[in-house]
Design a protein around this motif. Sequence first.
Motif, PDB file in Angstrom:
ATOM      1  N   MET A  66       0.841  -1.193   0.000  1.00  0.00           N
ATOM      2  CA  MET A  66       0.000   0.000   0.000  1.00  0.00           C
ATOM      3  C   MET A  66       0.879   1.246   0.000  1.00  0.00           C
ATOM      4  SD  MET A  66      -3.049   1.154  -0.163  1.00  0.00           S
ATOM      5  CE  MET A  66      -3.934   2.701   0.097  1.00  0.00           C
ATOM      6  N   VAL A  70       0.614   4.023  -2.850  1.00  0.00           N
ATOM      7  CA  VAL A  70       0.190   5.394  -2.516  1.00  0.00           C
ATOM      8  C   VAL A  70       1.227   6.414  -2.996  1.00  0.00           C
ATOM      9  CG1 VAL A  70      -0.095   6.995  -0.561  1.00  0.00           C
ATOM     10  CG2 VAL A  70      -1.318   4.831  -0.581  1.00  0.00           C
ATOM     11  N   GLU A  77      -5.832  14.246  -3.653  1.00  0.00           N
ATOM     12  CA  GLU A  77      -6.702  14.334  -2.481  1.00  0.00           C
ATOM     13  C   GLU A  77      -7.028  12.963  -1.901  1.00  0.00           C
ATOM     14  OE1 GLU A  77      -9.873  17.272  -3.320  1.00  0.00           O
ATOM     15  OE2 GLU A  77      -8.558  17.757  -5.000  1.00  0.00           O
ATOM     16  N   GLY A  78      -6.198  11.998  -2.243  1.00  0.00           N
ATOM     17  CA  GLY A  78      -6.358  10.682  -1.630  1.00  0.00           C
ATOM     18  C   GLY A  78      -7.191   9.724  -2.445  1.00  0.00           C
ATOM     19  N   ALA A  79      -6.884   8.446  -2.279  1.00  0.00           N
ATOM     20  CA  ALA A  79      -7.661   7.372  -2.896  1.00  0.00           C
ATOM     21  C   ALA A  79      -8.388   6.661  -1.763  1.00  0.00           C
ATOM     22  CB  ALA A  79      -6.747   6.392  -3.615  1.00  0.00           C
ATOM     23  N   ILE A  80      -9.682   6.497  -1.916  1.00  0.00           N
ATOM     24  CA  ILE A  80     -10.479   5.873  -0.861  1.00  0.00           C
ATOM     25  C   ILE A  80     -10.740   4.417  -1.245  1.00  0.00           C
ATOM     26  CG2 ILE A  80     -12.707   5.928   0.319  1.00  0.00           C
ATOM     27  CD1 ILE A  80     -12.620   9.037  -0.407  1.00  0.00           C
ATOM     28  N   LEU A  82     -12.305   0.978  -1.575  1.00  0.00           N
ATOM     29  CA  LEU A  82     -13.676   0.476  -1.460  1.00  0.00           C
ATOM     30  C   LEU A  82     -13.689  -1.019  -1.171  1.00  0.00           C
ATOM     31  CD1 LEU A  82     -15.241   2.409  -4.480  1.00  0.00           C
ATOM     32  CD2 LEU A  82     -15.227   3.070  -2.073  1.00  0.00           C
ATOM     33  N   GLY A  83     -12.669  -1.703  -1.636  1.00  0.00           N
ATOM     34  CA  GLY A  83     -12.632  -3.137  -1.375  1.00  0.00           C
ATOM     35  C   GLY A  83     -11.505  -3.794  -2.117  1.00  0.00           C
ATOM     36  N   VAL A  84     -11.167  -5.002  -1.674  1.00  0.00           N
ATOM     37  CA  VAL A  84     -10.055  -5.763  -2.244  1.00  0.00           C
ATOM     38  C   VAL A  84     -10.528  -7.186  -2.498  1.00  0.00           C
ATOM     39  CG1 VAL A  84      -7.780  -6.743  -1.690  1.00  0.00           C
ATOM     40  CG2 VAL A  84      -8.275  -4.346  -1.147  1.00  0.00           C
ATOM     41  N   ARG A 114     -21.157  10.419  -6.394  1.00  0.00           N
ATOM     42  CA  ARG A 114     -20.311  11.604  -6.240  1.00  0.00           C
ATOM     43  C   ARG A 114     -19.754  12.036  -7.602  1.00  0.00           C
ATOM     44  NH1 ARG A 114     -18.720  12.788  -1.092  1.00  0.00           N
ATOM     45  NH2 ARG A 114     -19.421  11.303   0.479  1.00  0.00           N
ATOM     46  N   HIS A 117     -16.046  12.515  -8.373  1.00  0.00           N
ATOM     47  CA  HIS A 117     -15.108  11.412  -8.203  1.00  0.00           C
ATOM     48  C   HIS A 117     -15.281  10.358  -9.289  1.00  0.00           C
ATOM     49  CE1 HIS A 117     -14.828  13.061  -4.115  1.00  0.00           C
ATOM     50  NE2 HIS A 117     -13.734  12.336  -3.944  1.00  0.00           N
ATOM     51  N   MET A 142     -11.981   4.954  -4.903  1.00  0.00           N
ATOM     52  CA  MET A 142     -12.640   6.171  -5.383  1.00  0.00           C
ATOM     53  C   MET A 142     -11.618   7.296  -5.348  1.00  0.00           C
ATOM     54  SD  MET A 142     -16.259   7.747  -4.186  1.00  0.00           S
ATOM     55  CE  MET A 142     -15.756   8.491  -2.649  1.00  0.00           C
TER      56      MET A 142
ATOM     57  N   PHE B  34       2.604   3.268   6.338  1.00  0.00           N
ATOM     58  CA  PHE B  34       2.047   2.414   5.286  1.00  0.00           C
ATOM     59  C   PHE B  34       0.981   3.056   4.403  1.00  0.00           C
ATOM     60  CE2 PHE B  34       3.139  -0.691   8.772  1.00  0.00           C
ATOM     61  CZ  PHE B  34       4.234  -1.240   8.136  1.00  0.00           C
ATOM     62  N   GLN B  37      -1.866   9.103   3.541  1.00  0.00           N
ATOM     63  CA  GLN B  37      -2.874   9.949   2.906  1.00  0.00           C
ATOM     64  C   GLN B  37      -3.470  10.844   3.986  1.00  0.00           C
ATOM     65  OE1 GLN B  37      -4.672   8.157  -0.739  1.00  0.00           O
ATOM     66  NE2 GLN B  37      -5.028   6.470   0.670  1.00  0.00           N
ATOM     67  N   MET B  38      -3.864  12.033   3.570  1.00  0.00           N
ATOM     68  CA  MET B  38      -4.161  13.080   4.561  1.00  0.00           C
ATOM     69  C   MET B  38      -5.277  12.725   5.533  1.00  0.00           C
ATOM     70  SD  MET B  38      -6.941  14.786   2.984  1.00  0.00           S
ATOM     71  CE  MET B  38      -7.651  14.688   1.356  1.00  0.00           C
ATOM     72  N   PHE B  39      -6.271  11.930   5.094  1.00  0.00           N
ATOM     73  CA  PHE B  39      -7.358  11.592   6.036  1.00  0.00           C
ATOM     74  C   PHE B  39      -6.945  10.544   7.071  1.00  0.00           C
ATOM     75  CE2 PHE B  39      -8.533  10.448   1.582  1.00  0.00           C
ATOM     76  CZ  PHE B  39      -8.044   9.155   1.579  1.00  0.00           C
ATOM     77  N   LEU B  87     -12.643  -8.524   0.698  1.00  0.00           N
ATOM     78  CA  LEU B  87     -12.276  -7.648   1.820  1.00  0.00           C
ATOM     79  C   LEU B  87     -12.977  -6.298   1.611  1.00  0.00           C
ATOM     80  CD1 LEU B  87     -10.427  -6.960   4.278  1.00  0.00           C
ATOM     81  CD2 LEU B  87      -8.590  -6.516   2.639  1.00  0.00           C
ATOM     82  N   ARG B  88     -13.844  -5.928   2.553  1.00  0.00           N
ATOM     83  CA  ARG B  88     -14.631  -4.693   2.408  1.00  0.00           C
ATOM     84  C   ARG B  88     -14.584  -3.887   3.695  1.00  0.00           C
ATOM     85  NH1 ARG B  88     -14.218  -6.561  -1.760  1.00  0.00           N
ATOM     86  NH2 ARG B  88     -15.746  -7.120  -3.352  1.00  0.00           N
ATOM     87  N   TRP B  89     -14.712  -2.574   3.549  1.00  0.00           N
ATOM     88  CA  TRP B  89     -14.732  -1.670   4.698  1.00  0.00           C
ATOM     89  C   TRP B  89     -16.001  -0.818   4.638  1.00  0.00           C
ATOM     90  CZ3 TRP B  89     -10.019  -1.728   1.604  1.00  0.00           C
ATOM     91  CH2 TRP B  89      -9.000  -2.497   2.173  1.00  0.00           C
TER      92      TRP B  89
END
Lengths: 153, 153
Positions: A66, A70, A77-80, A82-84, A114, A117, A142, B34, B37-39, B87-89
């Motif tokens: 990761m 990254v 503004e970051g990658a969010i 969603l799942g793997v 959104r 995005h 996202m 690891f 990212q800003m958040f 794998l989900r969040w």
Amino acid sequence: MKEHYFDDLKTGDRFKSEPLNVTVKEVVEFAHKFDPQMFHLSRKRAERSIFKGLIASGWHTAAMSMRLFVRTLNFTEGAIGLGVDELRWPNTVRPGDVLMVETKIVKMRPSKSRPGHGIIRLRNVTTNHRGEVVQTMLASAMVPKRGKQEAER
Amino acid sequence: MKEHYFDDLKTGDRFKSEPLNVTVKEVVEFAHKFDPQMFHLSRKRAERSIFKGLIASGWHTAAMSMRLFVRTLNFTEGAIGLGVDELRWPNTVRPGDVLMVETKIVKMRPSKSRPGHGIIRLRNVTTNHRGEVVQTMLASAMVPKRGKQEAER
């Protein structure tokens, strides 16, 4: 590394990360915190295990991958995440290994909820310095488009 | 926690982990190493993000969940992760949350290549103190049977 937005990518794009050294200290530290099993924790006990030596936790490999991803894609503004899917560890990671991640963009679509995005589907392959694959995975993330603020106001 | 071998489990068995507190310090520390990212990195910058506050990296949630799982099932000679799917969040993890993992054994079979081991398929669900699901996954792991040494000699 160059900053990226959704708009900068297209299906089929490939990216290569910088290299990352795996150290005994970090393997053992991660194991103590998150995966306290003997083949990750102690050189001595790991030698008597099925692996005949200390190996990194698969979750440590995922976390190191990761980091490389990254820093390479560097979404402004970051990658969010969603799942793997299909996270696999075909070969062990050992102290002294040097890891590298190759990312391939496999699919892209705008986000329905959104408008500022987009959603990317990507495949990350982590290899060691001998070219052996130590991790593969598919992921969805996202990421913001340029001028997102306006689009979502 | 009680030690486990493959022989001690059956399909449908469920296990609940102890609770684990999520702290700002650990969220930020993991992010620096690891997932920079800003958040995940800074309270201030996270407040201006889509999440309106600091959240843990999904990989940190995965690592904390592994810790809870390993300590609960406590396989005497270790569980070897073969792979993870879906794998989900579904909800964010924030400092102050208290996480817990529930494990369900969904399938079991003997290992073909290693007669002293068995393969388990399990579903891990991580929830917070409000009962919200913050992570789900399916995983396969190879775990030793009792008296493995004899079987594989």
